[in-house]
Design a protein around this motif. Structure first.
Motif, PDB file in Angstrom:
ATOM      1  N   TYR A 154      44.999  35.825  39.515  1.00 44.14           N
ATOM      2  CA  TYR A 154      43.567  35.647  40.136  1.00 44.14           C
ATOM      3  C   TYR A 154      42.862  36.538  39.232  1.00 44.14           C
ATOM      4  O   TYR A 154      43.015  37.680  38.618  1.00 44.14           O
ATOM      5  N   ASN A 155      41.794  36.140  39.076  1.00 46.03           N
ATOM      6  CA  ASN A 155      40.604  36.705  38.415  1.00 46.03           C
ATOM      7  C   ASN A 155      41.085  37.154  37.193  1.00 46.03           C
ATOM      8  O   ASN A 155      41.004  38.291  36.690  1.00 46.03           O
ATOM      9  N   PRO A 156      41.505  36.314  36.295  1.00 42.90           N
ATOM     10  CA  PRO A 156      42.308  36.651  35.150  1.00 42.90           C
ATOM     11  C   PRO A 156      41.111  36.962  33.894  1.00 42.90           C
ATOM     12  O   PRO A 156      39.941  36.163  33.990  1.00 42.90           O
ATOM     13  N   ASP A 157      41.480  37.676  33.114  1.00 39.45           N
ATOM     14  CA  ASP A 157      40.545  38.011  31.838  1.00 39.45           C
ATOM     15  C   ASP A 157      41.092  37.023  30.710  1.00 39.45           C
ATOM     16  O   ASP A 157      42.284  36.518  30.932  1.00 39.45           O
ATOM     17  N   PHE A 158      40.072  36.379  29.887  1.00 39.44           N
ATOM     18  CA  PHE A 158      40.217  35.471  29.049  1.00 39.44           C
ATOM     19  C   PHE A 158      39.636  36.265  27.742  1.00 39.44           C
ATOM     20  O   PHE A 158      38.585  36.739  27.667  1.00 39.44           O
TER      21      PHE A 158
END
Length: 515
Positions: A154-158
């Protein structure tokens, strides 16, 4: 083939693809060079795909690819673990050759990579999603948006291609599909592209999309036949630390009394808390122990795992629909594969690593309209070292001499007579003792037999007759009726070790007088 010659040939839109590897010509009806999309999931078991006969769930979009192309029935990995599988995809080489034997290492980009070979052949190359190789792929790709490490559901960093790390709101599988579409939208119609869509799903801790929560709650899954395996005659199987009973964590893995805060939005936190709060209350009320507890854990594991896979399959369908709508489907090779197999309760386990069937075999389906016959099946032993040369072959690019795999394109287009295909697959696993105490081992798998050599703290052999014992419960290494089979398999193993230049395995066998 000389790269400059390739470049000249490929400047036009039409070509006759040359299969120089096998000294024959394949005229693909003067087609444009195909785009190639490699959808690469994580830990997705073939037992959880209906095209492979799963009775646990339906995967209509993976099945669609199989029905419109080819399904590989004996696709094997060479080291059943996440990062090394990706390194093998990029190099077409075994772990001992590409230098990435275990997770949490840093992959050496200064070696032959098939993505750079595609660039030399005029392809625009990209990777979105899970990369998991400990270094940024700046040298390997034209474009990327990748998860740091394992990433979050959920709401990942990239990490973007410009080096910025950005948090994106939403569910990771949906976001990765969106990134894939954005990349494709930006492509020049006159230049082919190669794209890896690297999904986090279905990796531990199996967090479903909110809309898939409870999708399988009405189902009571059958307990696998080998769930209560006692590992008789298999010392390494007995010593591992990857059981649903003892290793699987109630809070982290099954979300019992888990608190959803931090990176979650208020809406996400409420939905997840409402659902798993009900599960937690149910668990508390039951006061489970012993066999009832481990079977409850198995049911919860499968429900979350398959719900996570449900989003994965839906997103594959959305990408296939997008290719149809954009007019790209007819000239785009679409591949679906997982980085390795996975245990869904077989032998009482989750995770992978062993050379046993559930982790050794991985799904692989490929669609190439007008070239690969719809509804095809391939029974041959294909290894993940074969993926890179096959994609180079599909692109009409030369295959570097240090690639250890072979293109299986001739097998897909009924040109079998042009090559002599393998009759055994070689395997070598290294990571020990953490995180799951699977002892290092190497071995071979033929169409009927499997021979395994464990080393290190354990020094023993295992032999299985897959025809008589498909569940690999009976180690027949000391059975005199199989002595001639054992001798032949040891000889075959030794020759493969020498062929693939696995000096560590060679040294182990020579030191023990076994080669």
């Amino acid at each position: 083939m000389n790269r400059k010659i390739i470049s000249c040939i490929f400047t036009g839109l039409l070509l006759s693809v040359s299969l120089n590897t096998f000294g024959q010509q394949l005229d693909l009806v003067k087609r444009k060079r195909p785009n190639i999309i490699f959808i690469f999931s994580d830990d997705h078991a073939y037992q959880a795909i209906s095209a492979y006969g799963s009775t646990l769930t339906q995967t209509p979009n993976i099945d669609r690819l199989a029905n419109e192309g080819v399904i590989l029935r004996n696709q094997l990995v060479t080291n059943s673990i996440c990062g090394p599988s990706r390194a093998t995809l990029l190099t077409g080489k075994y772990s001992h050759k590409n230098g990435f034997k275990a997770n949490e290492n840093s992959f050496d980009l200064n070696q032959t990579l098939f993505t750079r070979e595609l660039q030399q052949a005029g392809y625009n190359t990209a990777w979105v999603g899970k990369w998991h190789l400990g270094t940024l792929p700046t040298q390997a790709l034209n474009y990327f948006k990748i998860l740091p490490g394992q990433g979050h559901y959920y709401n990942p960093d990239f990490i973007h291609h410009n080096g910025d790390t950005v948090r994106h709101e939403g569910y990771v599988t949906d976001i990765i599909t969106s990134f894939a579409r954005d990349f494709i939208d930006q492509q020049d119609a006159d230049k082919p592209f190669f794209l890896v869509v690297g999904h986090k799903a279905t990796h531990r801790e199996w967090m479903p999309d909110i809309r898939d929560l409870g999708a399988f709650d009405s189902i009571d899954f059958p307990i696998p036949e080998t769930f209560y395996d006692d590992y008789t005659g298999r010392a390494a199987a007995k010593d591992q630390d990857m059981t649903i009973d003892k290793t699987m964590v109630l809070r982290q893995d099954l979300k019992v009394e888990q608190v959803f805060k931090g990176r979650y939005t208020s809406e996400q936190a409420k939905a997840l808390s409402d659902y798993y709060g009900g599960i937690s209350r149910e668990f508390k009320d039951k006061k489970l122990q012993g066999k009832e507890l481990v079977e409850w854990k198995y049911q919860r594991y499968l429900k979350d795992y398959l719900s996570t896979a449900r989003s994965l399959d839906r997103n594959i369908g959305e990408l296939l629909d997008y290719l149809d709508e954009s007019g790209l489907a007819d000239n785009t090779v679409v591949i679906y594969a997982s980085d390795q197999g996975f245990y869904l309760g077989e032998h009482g386990w989750f995770d992978k690593r062993f050379i046993y069937e559930e982790s050794l075999k991985t799904p692989f389906v490929l669609r190439y309209p007008g070239v690969v016959k719809p509804g095809s099946e391939l029974q041959d032993l294909v290894l993940n070292i074969d993926w890179a040369p096959t994609m180079l072959d599909l692109a009409g690019a030369g295959i570097p001499d240090d690639v250890q795999g072979n293109s299986f394109l001739p097998l897909l287009i009924n040109s079998r007579d042009s090559i002599q295909w393998r009759d055994a697959g070689y395997y070598h696993y290294y990571e020990f003792p953490q995180p799951h105490r699977v002892h290092p081992h190497f071995g071979i798998r033929t169409d009927r037999y499997k021979l395994v050599r464990f080393y290190g703290e354990l020094n023993n052999w295992e032999l299985f007759d897959l025809q008589q014992d498909p569940n690999e419960l009976s180690n027949i290494i000391d059975d005199p009726d199989y002595s001639s089979v054992l001798d032949a398999l040891k000889d075959r193993l030794g020759r493969l070790i020498l062929k693939y230049e696995d000096s560590e395995a060679e040294q182990i066998l020579r030191a023990a007088g076994e080669i």
